[in-house]
Design a protein around this motif. Sequence first.
Motif, PDB file in Angstrom:
ATOM      1  N   LEU A 111      33.739  88.730  42.008  1.00  0.00           N
ATOM      2  CA  LEU A 111      32.712  87.863  42.852  1.00  0.00           C
ATOM      3  C   LEU A 111      31.300  88.183  42.657  1.00  0.00           C
ATOM      4  O   LEU A 111      30.492  87.305  42.787  1.00  0.00           O
ATOM      5  N   SER A 112      31.082  89.472  42.705  1.00  0.00           N
ATOM      6  CA  SER A 112      29.490  89.907  42.439  1.00  0.00           C
ATOM      7  C   SER A 112      28.840  89.261  41.305  1.00  0.00           C
ATOM      8  O   SER A 112      27.695  88.859  41.282  1.00  0.00           O
ATOM      9  N   GLN A 113      29.832  89.211  40.288  1.00  0.00           N
ATOM     10  CA  GLN A 113      29.240  88.568  38.710  1.00  0.00           C
ATOM     11  C   GLN A 113      28.992  87.228  39.041  1.00  0.00           C
ATOM     12  O   GLN A 113      28.110  86.576  38.455  1.00  0.00           O
ATOM     13  N   VAL A 114      29.897  86.340  39.871  1.00  0.00           N
ATOM     14  CA  VAL A 114      29.876  85.030  39.866  1.00  0.00           C
ATOM     15  C   VAL A 114      28.820  84.577  40.948  1.00  0.00           C
ATOM     16  O   VAL A 114      28.155  83.498  40.772  1.00  0.00           O
ATOM     17  N   ALA A 115      28.540  85.415  42.040  1.00  0.00           N
ATOM     18  CA  ALA A 115      27.311  84.997  42.882  1.00  0.00           C
ATOM     19  C   ALA A 115      26.328  84.984  42.350  1.00  0.00           C
ATOM     20  O   ALA A 115      25.760  85.706  41.557  1.00  0.00           O
ATOM     21  N   VAL A 116      25.174  83.828  42.491  1.00  0.00           N
ATOM     22  CA  VAL A 116      24.250  83.725  41.643  1.00  0.00           C
ATOM     23  C   VAL A 116      23.113  84.487  42.715  1.00  0.00           C
ATOM     24  O   VAL A 116      22.610  83.851  43.735  1.00  0.00           O
ATOM     25  N   LYS A 117      22.557  85.545  42.130  1.00  0.00           N
ATOM     26  CA  LYS A 117      21.469  86.356  43.003  1.00  0.00           C
ATOM     27  C   LYS A 117      20.188  85.697  42.999  1.00  0.00           C
ATOM     28  O   LYS A 117      19.536  85.747  44.081  1.00  0.00           O
ATOM     29  N   GLY A 118      19.902  84.994  41.908  1.00  0.00           N
ATOM     30  CA  GLY A 118      18.831  84.171  41.887  1.00  0.00           C
ATOM     31  C   GLY A 118      18.486  83.082  42.989  1.00  0.00           C
ATOM     32  O   GLY A 118      17.362  82.561  43.429  1.00  0.00           O
ATOM     33  N   ALA A 119      19.554  82.740  43.652  1.00  0.00           N
ATOM     34  CA  ALA A 119      19.708  81.750  44.698  1.00  0.00           C
ATOM     35  C   ALA A 119      19.630  82.069  45.875  1.00  0.00           C
ATOM     36  O   ALA A 119      19.269  81.402  47.038  1.00  0.00           O
ATOM     37  N   HIS A 161      17.273  76.043  37.019  1.00  0.00           N
ATOM     38  CA  HIS A 161      18.130  77.104  36.816  1.00  0.00           C
ATOM     39  C   HIS A 161      19.610  76.445  36.748  1.00  0.00           C
ATOM     40  O   HIS A 161      20.021  75.941  37.637  1.00  0.00           O
ATOM     41  N   THR A 162      20.685  76.713  35.618  1.00  0.00           N
ATOM     42  CA  THR A 162      21.678  76.068  35.585  1.00  0.00           C
ATOM     43  C   THR A 162      22.466  76.148  36.408  1.00  0.00           C
ATOM     44  O   THR A 162      23.622  75.517  36.781  1.00  0.00           O
ATOM     45  N   LYS A 163      22.628  77.549  37.072  1.00  0.00           N
ATOM     46  CA  LYS A 163      23.699  77.880  38.110  1.00  0.00           C
ATOM     47  C   LYS A 163      23.093  77.465  39.577  1.00  0.00           C
ATOM     48  O   LYS A 163      23.750  77.658  40.423  1.00  0.00           O
ATOM     49  N   ARG A 164      21.714  77.035  39.523  1.00  0.00           N
ATOM     50  CA  ARG A 164      21.274  76.681  40.941  1.00  0.00           C
ATOM     51  C   ARG A 164      21.141  75.007  41.136  1.00  0.00           C
ATOM     52  O   ARG A 164      20.442  74.860  42.093  1.00  0.00           O
ATOM     53  N   CYS A 165      21.307  74.381  40.078  1.00  0.00           N
ATOM     54  CA  CYS A 165      21.225  72.963  40.239  1.00  0.00           C
ATOM     55  C   CYS A 165      22.741  72.292  40.328  1.00  0.00           C
ATOM     56  O   CYS A 165      22.846  71.221  40.207  1.00  0.00           O
ATOM     57  N   THR A 166      23.445  73.041  40.815  1.00  0.00           N
ATOM     58  CA  THR A 166      24.770  72.539  40.938  1.00  0.00           C
ATOM     59  C   THR A 166      25.554  73.376  42.022  1.00  0.00           C
ATOM     60  O   THR A 166      25.222  74.146  42.680  1.00  0.00           O
ATOM     61  N   THR A 167      26.548  72.733  42.998  1.00  0.00           N
ATOM     62  CA  THR A 167      27.286  73.129  44.030  1.00  0.00           C
ATOM     63  C   THR A 167      28.365  74.069  43.620  1.00  0.00           C
ATOM     64  O   THR A 167      29.189  74.842  44.349  1.00  0.00           O
ATOM     65  N   GLY A 168      28.429  74.177  42.233  1.00  0.00           N
ATOM     66  CA  GLY A 168      29.697  74.891  41.827  1.00  0.00           C
ATOM     67  C   GLY A 168      29.883  76.274  42.087  1.00  0.00           C
ATOM     68  O   GLY A 168      30.780  77.031  42.136  1.00  0.00           O
ATOM     69  N   TYR A 169      28.730  77.087  42.316  1.00  0.00           N
ATOM     70  CA  TYR A 169      28.720  78.200  42.698  1.00  0.00           C
ATOM     71  C   TYR A 169      27.984  78.721  44.086  1.00  0.00           C
ATOM     72  O   TYR A 169      27.747  79.865  44.590  1.00  0.00           O
ATOM     73  N   PHE A 170      27.910  77.655  44.647  1.00  0.00           N
ATOM     74  CA  PHE A 170      27.657  77.555  46.187  1.00  0.00           C
ATOM     75  C   PHE A 170      28.287  78.485  47.079  1.00  0.00           C
ATOM     76  O   PHE A 170      27.661  79.390  47.615  1.00  0.00           O
ATOM     77  N   PHE A 171      29.576  78.216  47.041  1.00  0.00           N
ATOM     78  CA  PHE A 171      30.412  78.853  48.315  1.00  0.00           C
ATOM     79  C   PHE A 171      30.715  80.387  47.770  1.00  0.00           C
ATOM     80  O   PHE A 171      30.822  81.061  48.706  1.00  0.00           O
ATOM     81  N   ALA A 172      30.926  80.442  46.500  1.00  0.00           N
ATOM     82  CA  ALA A 172      30.910  81.844  45.884  1.00  0.00           C
ATOM     83  C   ALA A 172      29.756  82.831  46.205  1.00  0.00           C
ATOM     84  O   ALA A 172      29.920  83.810  46.579  1.00  0.00           O
ATOM     85  N   THR A 173      28.635  82.159  46.274  1.00  0.00           N
ATOM     86  CA  THR A 173      27.294  82.993  46.490  1.00  0.00           C
ATOM     87  C   THR A 173      27.172  83.278  48.157  1.00  0.00           C
ATOM     88  O   THR A 173      26.848  84.256  48.576  1.00  0.00           O
ATOM     89  N   LEU A 174      27.502  82.315  48.813  1.00  0.00           N
ATOM     90  CA  LEU A 174      27.656  82.401  50.168  1.00  0.00           C
ATOM     91  C   LEU A 174      28.541  83.452  50.707  1.00  0.00           C
ATOM     92  O   LEU A 174      27.989  84.313  51.672  1.00  0.00           O
ATOM     93  N   VAL A 175      29.746  83.413  50.169  1.00  0.00           N
ATOM     94  CA  VAL A 175      30.559  84.242  50.786  1.00  0.00           C
ATOM     95  C   VAL A 175      30.398  85.762  50.211  1.00  0.00           C
ATOM     96  O   VAL A 175      30.881  86.793  50.943  1.00  0.00           O
TER      97      VAL A 175
END
Length: 514
Positions: A17-25, A109-123
């Motif tokens: 989970l730590s690896q998937v979460a977008v720290k830059g967001a 940033h490719t991981k910050r222009c989509t909702t694909g990583y949104f909830f993984a980052t929040l959780v």
Amino acid sequence: MSQDHYAGSFEGTWEKLSQVAVKGAEYDSRERRPHPKCLKGTRVDLLDYIQRVLDDQDKSRLIWLHGTAGVGKSAVAFTVAETMRGLKVTEETNIEKRLTGTFFFSRKHTKRCTTGYFFATLVYQLASNFPSVRKDVNRTIRDNPALLDPDKSLRDQVEALFIQPLRKLHLRLRGCRPLAFVVDALDECTSETEIGDLILYLARALREPDLPVTHILLTSRSEPHIVKAFQNDEVCPLVREIPVKISGEGVASIISLDGTDVDKDICTFLHHSFTELQIRHPDFPQPPRDVLERLASRAGRRFIVASTMMKFIDDGDNDPCDRLQVMLNLASELLPGTEVYKLYDSILSTCADSERAYLHLSIVAALADPLPISQLSKLLGPGLGRDVETTLMQLRSVMDIPTDISLPVNIYHSSVRDYVSDSSHCSISQVRDIPSPHSLLARSSFRLMMKEIPERSALLDVLSGLKKCSQSMKSQDPRGLQESLSFLVQPPEPLLRTGVPGCRPIEGQPGFAP
């Protein structure tokens, strides 16, 4: 399952989970430095209003703050997040803060222009702030690892990675101050459909009866598809929209990002900035109040204009008095929304080669993933890439150029991307015929690809496979493939002399043909 094996599985899931979460967001990530934030004494009414809504324990809310580019939405979002980070859920804990999660979208940033990583980052942030739910989050992900896939259904992600963890906190947080999420720059998400779905699912989540009171601050431009999403019948009843009309003694009748009180705030910002400049330049006189007001009027109530003005004046290599005069020479009455474009025109006009400066600026703004100067130069080649560093250094007021040359250069604000997206936004006549940066990047990329075909076996294999599907390719050797694909990078014969199709030549620029 043994205790040791379970613990290992637990740690492994958390690490994934730590690896998937977008720290830059995250609002305070290093990737987002320098962080825009509200100067003390500015945005007082607006920040007070938002804080009152965030403290409301009646029911969960979506707080939608919207406005045009450059009015300070991200600065407000950062300031609110910073404030909530300093507030504890209860007086008995030093760990659990009211700021439960943040996500700052970015088209760059490719991981910050989509909702694909949104909830993984929040959780990931939620479980870091509330360790008591971490075990349940890990179990959910271990049982369904696909939840971390950015292509997974947003509906499934919001249920498993947002609603379920918050349910676990319902009883514990009864009577406590509400939780807060901060989501910035929704319009930077490149999919309009994703934005609409995200707003709808967040609204549905906040309607859940067994969740703690939770408020979500969202900022965006007033794009039609976003306005439509917030007007949805399921969403609208939960929304507190800003700008907002209110009444009361000592309170502004309208709270917004570009109200009449913003002129005063910009003057405060300018005074503070000139005071800091004076520390580095003791001989520079503090501009009088009327000069600050003239600069503020030229900013058009847009903080990005005032901020860029100060970066231009205090660039370190030029006389700040001369630079101040350039800013004062801007027209005092500009059409609303054009102030920042006229400012960028003025900055380009001070460059040694305005045309080349515009071209390089447009290239940097168009890149999906930023590049260091050395890689930019290599990508563009000996013609377009000539003097990249010298040119970009003249644009430091609109671009972040790290002292470490291995780090990427980047525009400070999305308004730069708007500016170069259409050459008609620029009034400098030399740039009118320059083609789009995307076409220039495409040709440059193909040029590099063609150059390396003989040396890259993997690329050769792919192109050989492509060859089988095309009757136009006759030869199997690398040189033959180069010749067969040369139409991708070689402009028509009359344009070879210029190197840039559709525009006159830039001095010293060769053609694109490999």
